[in-house]
Each structure stands twice: as C-alpha cells, then as structure tokens.
Design an enzyme around this catalytic site. Structure first.
Site, PDB file in Angstrom:
ATOM      1  N   LYS A  34      -4.872   4.319  -0.246  1.00 29.27           N
ATOM      2  CA  LYS A  34      -3.593   3.690  -0.622  1.00 29.27           C
ATOM      3  C   LYS A  34      -3.263   4.025  -2.076  1.00 29.27           C
ATOM      4  CE  LYS A  34      -6.060  -0.548  -1.845  1.00 29.27           C
ATOM      5  NZ  LYS A  34      -6.529  -1.853  -1.350  1.00 29.27           N
ATOM      6  N   TYR A 254       1.070   3.456 -35.714  1.00 32.37           N
ATOM      7  CA  TYR A 254       1.903   2.248 -35.701  1.00 32.37           C
ATOM      8  C   TYR A 254       1.088   1.018 -36.077  1.00 32.37           C
ATOM      9  CZ  TYR A 254       5.443   4.899 -33.106  1.00 32.37           C
ATOM     10  OH  TYR A 254       6.379   5.809 -32.711  1.00 32.37           O
TER      11      TYR A 254
HETATM   12  C1  LIG Z   1      -7.912  -1.838  -1.181  1.00 29.90           C
HETATM   13  C2  LIG Z   1      -8.661  -2.444  -0.038  1.00 29.90           C
HETATM   14  C3  LIG Z   1      -9.954  -2.010   0.275  1.00 29.90           C
HETATM   15  C4  LIG Z   1     -10.739  -1.065  -0.610  1.00 29.90           C
HETATM   16  O1  LIG Z   1     -11.259  -1.803  -1.694  1.00 29.90           O
HETATM   17  P1  LIG Z   1     -12.224  -1.134  -2.801  1.00 29.90           P
HETATM   18  O2  LIG Z   1     -12.582  -2.273  -3.677  1.00 29.90           O
HETATM   19  O3  LIG Z   1     -11.400  -0.119  -3.519  1.00 29.90           O
HETATM   20  O4  LIG Z   1     -13.362  -0.539  -2.087  1.00 29.90           O
HETATM   21  C5  LIG Z   1     -10.547  -2.513   1.414  1.00 29.90           C
HETATM   22  N1  LIG Z   1      -9.899  -3.424   2.200  1.00 29.90           N
HETATM   23  C6  LIG Z   1      -8.674  -3.883   1.900  1.00 29.90           C
HETATM   24  C7  LIG Z   1      -8.034  -4.881   2.791  1.00 29.90           C
HETATM   25  C8  LIG Z   1      -8.013  -3.416   0.772  1.00 29.90           C
HETATM   26  O5  LIG Z   1      -6.796  -3.882   0.475  1.00 29.90           O
END
Ligand SMILES: *Cc1c(COP(=O)(O)O)cnc(C)c1O
Length: 361
Positions: A34, A254
């Site tokens: 994702k 800055y």
């Molecule tokens: C993003 C997500 C994962 C992966 O999590 P990580 O901590 O990156 O391994 C797994 N399950 C769900 C439902 C998620 O939203």
C-alpha cells in the site's frame, strides 16, 4: 550536472526480506504494498517480488487496480474493502480479495455478482476497523448465506505487537485464540511475525501481511533491522554541492538553529524537506558523506541541508551523501525525528528520481 538527489532501490534486498518473512510465517505471506509500497514504488516492488510473493495487500481498490495493470496475477487483498458499489464490481472483474470490516459493506453489493473472495476483519482490541467479537457470528452468517461471497480468512490486527510482552498484545491473541473459526486466520503484520511470542502465528496457518520489514525497517521498538537481518531496500542519496568555512560564533541557515563552537567546514547537500527529508531532523542527525557519518547542522531547508565536514577533510563537492539506507539506519533518523520509518518512506516526494541497482553478491 542534473540534480543529484535520488532514491536507489535494491531489489535483491527486497527479496531477501521477503524470504525472512516467509521463513517466520507458518503459512502464506502476502506482501503489503500500500501507499506506493511505503514510498518505494508499488510497481517496482510488486514486479520484483512477483516470482516469490504468495499474494499482495493494498489499502484500496485503486491501488489494487494499479497492480493488475502492472501484470500482477497473484491474489490481491484490499484491506479497507469496498467504499461503494462500483468497487464490488471491480473486485469481481479484477479478481480482488475484499476485506469486510463493517456489515454495511454488504448492503451495496450489486446483485448477481461473484463469487468474490472475502476476508472478515474482526476487532480484537485495536478498535479501529473490524466487527466486534459479540457480533461476529451474525456477520459470519450473513457472509455465508450471501450468494456473491466466498469467505477465505478471518483477519485481525494488533495494536502493540511492536512491544515485547505487551499486555494488550497478549490479550488480543487470547481473544482470537479462544474461538473456533470456520476458516484460517490472518493476524501477523511485520511486528507480530518478528515477535517470538506470537502464539497465533504458530497455530493460525493463515496468511501473514508484512509491510515495513519487507522494506528493511524494524517494526520492533527494542531491535534494529540489523539485528533482525533485514536489509534496506532504499538508499536516499544526494551530493555535496558546496563547501565553506564558518568561524566560531557564526550560525548556519534559517533561525540560527546551529552556531559554530569551533572553526567549521560546512558542506551543503542538495536535499531538503521538498524531497521528503524531514524538516524535524535535529542537529546531529547522522548523514553519511562518502560513507563516513557526519552530523547534520542547522535547520533543514526545502532544497538543502548542511552538514559538518570538519572531521571529514576529504569530503568535497560531488561527494555522495546518504540520508538513510546502507550507512545510516532509517530507524535512527526516524527516532531522532520522533516518527517512524514508515512515515519517512512515505514522505519522499515525486521530485526524487528513483533508480534501481542490482547488487554484486
Ligand atoms: C499496513 C498493514 C499491515 C502491514 O503492517 P506493517 O507494520 O508494515 O508490517 C498489515 N495489516 C494491515 C491491516 C495493515 O493496514
């Protein structure tokens, strides 16, 4: 010269990390890609993993569509499921696996669709998405008698799997283990996979859903990626574009956020928060210049940062700078910035060019 700011990607390391996840899982491993594969490029990661991955997981249908467009044939789980009716149609035509986290999602399934593979998300204590345990039997029955749906897995997500022996983590596992489920269960994100105490990992036989560990970030508060044998998939790099001397008492950048306490040789590096380097990075944040760690000095600007090169006399204009990757642990930078590697990865902006390197082994 063209702007030297880029992300270098190491596909061998991505596969190495996937294999580690697979060796820890007691079942299938669906790679979480994702948010553009945590900023690493969904296309790159999905394609590079295509010969290994049992499946993939994304947040939304649009991300799943993109993976199909890239030629991905494996199952793809849409972790937030359908937001509206047309997405159930997409699920059918693209053969997506849809999470059901709320019974309302059943109300807008178009007639005569399917069969569509679905997972049911159960809330075991995260209290974000998912059916509460007392209602689960009702929703399971609705799914089982629905002509368009084929239940594949029960899923749940842990809130505190990154902390060893955390009480809520134990409680969530116990709540899920205390029931008989009609299909395999999917519980493990990266942290849960890497926790030796994950009881359900041993009994579930379900699909694991690692994300961050695939990219070489450590999900555990008490263990570095090195200790977990995870390798960075990304190196965020730029170069020194100017050097100059500042006298004692002079400030840099800055807000006079850093003042020289000794005659200092400063290097200016062509990367800033406009590239996704965190503006919050404090003085002293490690930056590797030709592989040697030098401290960040002064405030991060939009297009540049400044580093102290006094103790690295051979550094010069053109020296390669790594903000995180092989020499600088992204988790160290994240901690100094009071955030997590996930966010640093996701914040890299489109201005940063991505290039792939095949490591000589
Ligand atoms: C993003 C997500 C994962 C992966 O999590 P990580 O901590 O990156 O391994 C797994 N399950 C769900 C439902 C998620 O939203």
């Amino acid at each position: 010269m063209t702007r030297p700011t880029h992300v270098t990607l190491f596909p061998e390391n991505l596969r190495h990390n996937y294999r580690i996840a697979k060796s820890l899982a007691n079942g299938l491993v669906w790679a979480v890609v994702k948010a553009d594969a945590y900023g690493h490029g969904a296309r790159f990661c999905a394609v590079e993993l295509a010969s290994l991955a049992d499946g993939y997981a994304v947040a939304c249908v649009d991300e799943a569509k993109a993976l199909r467009h890239f030629g991905i044939k494996q199952p793809i789980l849409v972790m937030q499921g359908a937001y509206r009716s047309s997405e159930w149609q997409d699920a059918e035509s693209l053969q997506l696996t849809m999470m059901i986290h709320h019974e309302d999602q059943l109300d807008f399934i178009p007639p005569q669709l399917g069969p569509i593979d679905v997972w049911l998300k159960v809330n075991s204590g995260m209290n974000r998405l998912g059916i509460n345990l007392p209602q689960v039997d009702d929703v399971l029955a609705m799914i089982e008698r629905h002509p368009s749906l084929r239940l594949q897995q029960i899923a749940s997500h842990f809130a505190t799997a990154d902390i060893a022996n955390d009480a809520l983590f134990q409680q969530q596992q116990a709540r899920m283990a205390s029931r008989q489920w009609p299909v395999p269960v999917s519980f493990c994100n990266s942290a849960a996979l890497l926790q030796p105490t994950t009881v359900l990992n041993g009994v579930s036989q379900g699909v694991s859903r690692p994300g961050i560990m695939l990219y070489g970030g450590s999900p555990l508060a008490h263990k570095s990626s090195n200790e977990l044998d995870l390798k960075p998939v990304m190196s965020l790099q730029s170069a020194v574009i100017s050097t100059h001397e500042v006298a004692i008492g002079e400030s840099i950048g800055y807000g006079q956020a850093w003042i020289a306490e000794r005659p200092t040789r400063v290097g200016v590096v062509a990367i800033g928060y406009g590239d996704g380097y965190p503006r919050r990075a404090p003085n002293g944040t490690p930056v590797a210049v030709d592989g040697i760690i030098c401290p960040l000095v002064g405030r991060v600007s939009m297009d540049m940062i400044t580093v102290d090169l006094t103790d690295h006399p051979s550094a010069q204009i053109g020296s390669v700078v790594e903000c995180w990757g092989e020499h600088v642990d992204v988790d160290v930078v994240a901690e100094l910035c009071h955030t997590i590697a996930y966010e640093l990865f996701c914040q890299i902006t489109p201005r940063v060019v991505r290039q792939t390197v095949t490591l000589k082994q």
